[in-house]
Design an enzyme around this catalytic site. Structure first.
Site, PDB file in Angstrom:
ATOM      1  N   SER A 100       0.987  -0.991  -0.172  1.00 40.03           N
ATOM      2  CA  SER A 100      -0.088   0.022  -0.273  1.00 40.03           C
ATOM      3  C   SER A 100       0.863   1.086   0.168  1.00 40.03           C
ATOM      4  O   SER A 100       1.124   1.620  -0.756  1.00 40.03           O
ATOM      5  CB  SER A 100      -1.251   0.000   1.019  1.00 40.03           C
ATOM      6  OG  SER A 100      -2.133   1.001   1.267  1.00 40.03           O
ATOM      7  N   ASP A 155      10.519   5.778 -10.245  1.00 39.83           N
ATOM      8  CA  ASP A 155       9.363   6.978 -11.201  1.00 39.83           C
ATOM      9  C   ASP A 155      10.592   8.066 -11.595  1.00 39.83           C
ATOM     10  O   ASP A 155      10.754   8.540 -12.468  1.00 39.83           O
ATOM     11  CB  ASP A 155       8.294   7.055 -10.943  1.00 39.83           C
ATOM     12  CG  ASP A 155       7.499   5.597 -11.670  1.00 39.83           C
ATOM     13  OD1 ASP A 155       7.708   4.426 -12.344  1.00 39.83           O
ATOM     14  OD2 ASP A 155       6.133   5.962 -11.107  1.00 39.83           O
ATOM     15  N   LYS A 179      -0.398  -4.330  -3.288  1.00 42.18           N
ATOM     16  CA  LYS A 179      -1.462  -3.999  -3.237  1.00 42.18           C
ATOM     17  C   LYS A 179      -2.589  -2.550  -3.767  1.00 42.18           C
ATOM     18  O   LYS A 179      -1.407  -1.244  -3.003  1.00 42.18           O
ATOM     19  CB  LYS A 179      -2.102  -3.461  -1.241  1.00 42.18           C
ATOM     20  CG  LYS A 179      -3.159  -3.554  -1.263  1.00 42.18           C
ATOM     21  CD  LYS A 179      -3.382  -2.742   0.216  1.00 42.18           C
ATOM     22  CE  LYS A 179      -5.012  -1.999   1.033  1.00 42.18           C
ATOM     23  NZ  LYS A 179      -5.015  -0.388   0.897  1.00 42.18           N
TER      24      LYS A 179
END
Length: 739
Positions: free
Chosen positions: A492, A503, A518
């Site tokens: 999560s 990224d 998740k």
């Protein structure tokens, strides 16, 4: 960010509909707690709120019914030692009818299974007592299959008793084998005296006595098994009908997706404590021991710890509120004992305690706010190859939704990073291994500490509305080398952080092949707000999936998780335990890419990853870890055990011999010295409990090969040019970026 308020803002039409529903429900509000009508109300509220508020609610049909049927029976009797096959045959007529029963608030299936379970539990109490009443013959050549998912239910009471006999025998066999080994070690002089390195109170008792006969050891093993079984049934006896119905409701909720769940009142309180890391009470961890409630730990800084009168092992006899008469808590359910001990800050509680020496004492304490230190992040400093590094461990993305001024992971992380900067660290390792997530706000705040500004995560609601949560502060708290450590259990919020850092190419992600997977957002909704009649009792709360989150590159972390830049094998590499291994998990998908710019100040990024991969390929310790992981996976599929003592001991000896091969995995030491920051060193002068906890953590870091490699990566991320030239390069790049 208050999750409930955000749910209200985004889903006001749903709330209006639920309020309309609650008006209709008021006509049959039960007048007494425990009335079956309460269960019907809870069932209707639960399904309605999920169907209207869930991101992608499953259809409540025959397929849904089959899922609830299977999971509920598994929850009631996971080891198949209560129900008979005849019970299952009777239950099976409802396998495809539960969807209709749920819609019609029909409790027939629950009542049937609950009543039958209570009957079978009561019957089984005599089984284990009979089995343990006489010596067990360990010379019979027989075996037991512990693959409970595949073994069938017993066809008769006689077959069920035989299953009980074998289960108890297997448990006792493991215990008697260990006791015999200790006796043999004592006989051979392996255990010489009380100063032996493995000495403990338990071992000392064995050392101090004369050699025991097999008959004595066998009898002690049965007595120990009987005690364990009595405690097990004591726990079951504490469960009320409401507790079993909560399991039923939760089974229904979890069929929508793995993260939608029902919180019974006590569970909701525990969830709040886990998220905030705080509660009001005396600061003691408790456990049930037969009919008694015993202290297992005093929480550092709490009233019990400060008062110095309570000790680990003390037993609660009575609890009184202020000047009120004391209430006897012996035999009381542990949750009820905890309720009586907890209370508002500043209130008085009087505890009648049986001390470990047998004396009875009344101790008065004033309740206070308790901070669970293990919830909060912590950091350490270490030197390697002449450079100083900081290691931050974040166990949870914690926040107090009720108090904006309270501690949260984002604020604490900013403070800790600043402290490390003052200590002159050359790089930071942020460890989110085993971090199951938490607050969305805190993960955005934390990611923002390491980038100039920009999007952190994208969120999509059921209606298709997309929202981008961004760091809008141009300040960068830490510009230096950064490594994020993850594993299979990083989930999560941990995955949002790792994905954003990856990224942006802001830091190197190292750890398991991929994280948990998740990619959904849940909101917690208090069900009591929809009911005006307080006599019904607490209905608890519902945690339901309302959104999905996506990386800024558009991909979802759902199922796939975050794939590490540097994959390091661990003991669970081959064990199925992620979101992708759950049958009703939500699917992977992707959305548009957010607009962001890759971090361009880390000139050694690709080289550091390449160097780390080469080190891992050449590292015999990591090769051994991978081999051990394969062995663990193979062992997890071997569920048949011999119940003949010679064969069992031979099997265990063979396993021990194989395990010795992998012992060096646990014995690894990186020879590094980890230390606390100055502010903590000062606190530890008076807080010995904190000192002990930090010493244990530092010892574990010194045995952690993954941390060692993380520090190697930080070393590779260091600029290879001189400090003066490096500053010129950075200034030029800053100018280009700003222009």
């Amino acid at each position: 960010m208050n999750t409930f308020l955000n749910f209200m803002k985004r889903n006001y039409k749903i709330i209006v509909a639920v309020l309309a529903l609650s008006l209709a429900l008021w006509s049959f509000i039960p007048k007494q707690k425990g009335d079956p009508e309460k269960d019907k109300l809870l069932l209707e509220l639960l399904t309605f709120v999920i169907e209207k508020g869930h991101y992608s609610p499953a259809a409540i049909d025959d397929t849904f019914s089959k899922g609830v049927y299977k999971e509920f029976l598994n929850a009631l009797d996971p080891t198949k030692r209560f129900f008979l096959q005849s019970d299952i045959n009777e239950f099976s007529r409802y396998e495809t009818e539960l969807d209709d029963q749920i819609k019609n608030k029909d409790l027939t299936f629950f009542d049937l299974t609950y009543t039958r379970l209570m009957k079978r539990i009561e019957e089984s109490k005599s089984y284990y007592k009979t089995i343990l009443d006489k010596p067990i013959d360990y010379k019979i050549d027989e075996e037991f299959n512990a693959d409970y998912e595949k073994v069938p239910f017993a066809n008769s009471v006689a077959e069920l008793k035989e299953k009980w006999r074998k289960q108890i025998k297997l448990s006792a066999l493991a215990s008697i084998t260990e006791r015999l080994k200790l006796e043999e070690d004592k006989k051979n002089g392996v255990i010489k005296d009380n100063k032996d390195s493995i000495g403990s109170k338990k071992i000392e008792k064995i050392v101090d006595k004369t050699p025991k006969t097999y008959e004595q050891i066998e009898k002690e093993t049965r007595e120990s098994s009987l005690k364990s079984m009595n405690e097990y049934f004591g726990f079951i006896n504490d469960l009320k009908r409401d507790d079993w119905f909560a399991i039923f409701i939760n089974t229904i909720a979890e069929r929508f997706d793995p993260h939608t769940s029902y919180f019974a009142p006590e569970e909701k309180e525990r969830f709040d404590v886990s998220m905030s890391g705080k509660f009001f009470g005396i600061g003691a961890r408790l456990q049930k021991k037969n009919d008694f409630t015993e202290i297992t730990e005093l929480i550092s800084g709490g009233p019990a710890w400060r008062g110095k009168e309570l000790e680990v092992g003390d037993i609660f006899l009575k609890v009184a509120q202020g000047d009120a008469d004391p209430v006897d808590v012996v035999g009381m359910k542990i949750d009820d004992v905890v309720k009586k001990i907890k209370g508002p800050k500043g209130t008085e509680v009087r505890l009648t305690i049986k001390k470990t020496d047998g004396s009875i004492k009344v101790i008065t304490l004033i309740r206070d706010e308790i901070e669970i230190e293990e919830t909060y992040l912590k950091s350490s400093i270490v030197e390697k190859n002449g450079l100083k590094y900081g290691v931050i461990y974040l166990p949870k993305f914690y926040i107090d939704f009720e108090n904006a001024d309270s501690r949260d992971a984002g604020k604490d992380m900013a403070i800790e990073v600043e402290r490390l900067k003052k200590e002159g660290v050359n790089g930071i390792v942020l460890d989110v291994r085993d971090d199951g997530g938490g607050s969305l706000k805190t993960v955005v705040d934390i990611a923002g500490l390491f980038i100039e500004q920009g999007p952190i995560v994208q969120i999509k609601s059921a209606a298709g509305r997309k929202e981008i949560l961004s760091d809008n502060d141009k300040k960068v708290q830490w510009e230096g080398p950064l490594v994020i450590m993850v594993n299979n259990f990083s989930a999560s919020a941990s995955e949002i952080l790792a994905a954003a850092i990856q990224d942006y190419k802001r830091g190197v992600i190292i750890g398991s092949k991929q994280t948990f997977g998740k990619g959904t957002v849940q909101n917690v909704i208090d069900l009591n707000q929809f009911v005006r009649n307080s006599s019904i009792g607490d209905l608890g709360a519902l945690k339901t999936t309302t959104q999905k989150f996506y990386r800024i590159n558009g991909g979802s972390t759902q199922l796939d998780g975050v794939r590490s830049d540097v994959i390091m094998p661990d003991r669970y590499s081959y064990v199925k335990m992620g979101e992708r291994d759950v049958d009703n998990a939500m699917p992977w998908d992707k959305i548009d890419v957010a607009e962001y710019s890759v971090w361009n100040k880390q000139i050694n990024f690709n080289a550091a990853i390449a160097n780390s991969k080469k080190r891992l390929a050449d590292n015999n310790q990591f090769k051994l870890i991978d081999e051990n992981a394969k062995w663990i996976n193979d062992r997890s599929e071997d569920n048949v055990y011999s119940l003949e003592i010679d064969k069992f001991q031979a099997e265990q000896k063979a396993l021990d011999e194989t395990a010795k091969k992998y012992k060096s995995v646990l014995d690894y030491k990186n020879q590094l010295k980890f230390t606390s920051l100055p502010y903590e060193n000062e606190a530890m002068k008076t807080d010995l409990a904190l000192k002990e906890k930090r010493n244990r953590w530092h010892e574990s870091l010194a045995k952690d090969i993954y941390v060692d490699e993380a520090l190697n990566v930080l070393g590779d991320l260091q600029s290879k040019v001189t400090p003066t030239k490096a500053n010129v390069v950075l200034k030029k790049k800053d100018k280009l970026v700003k222009s």
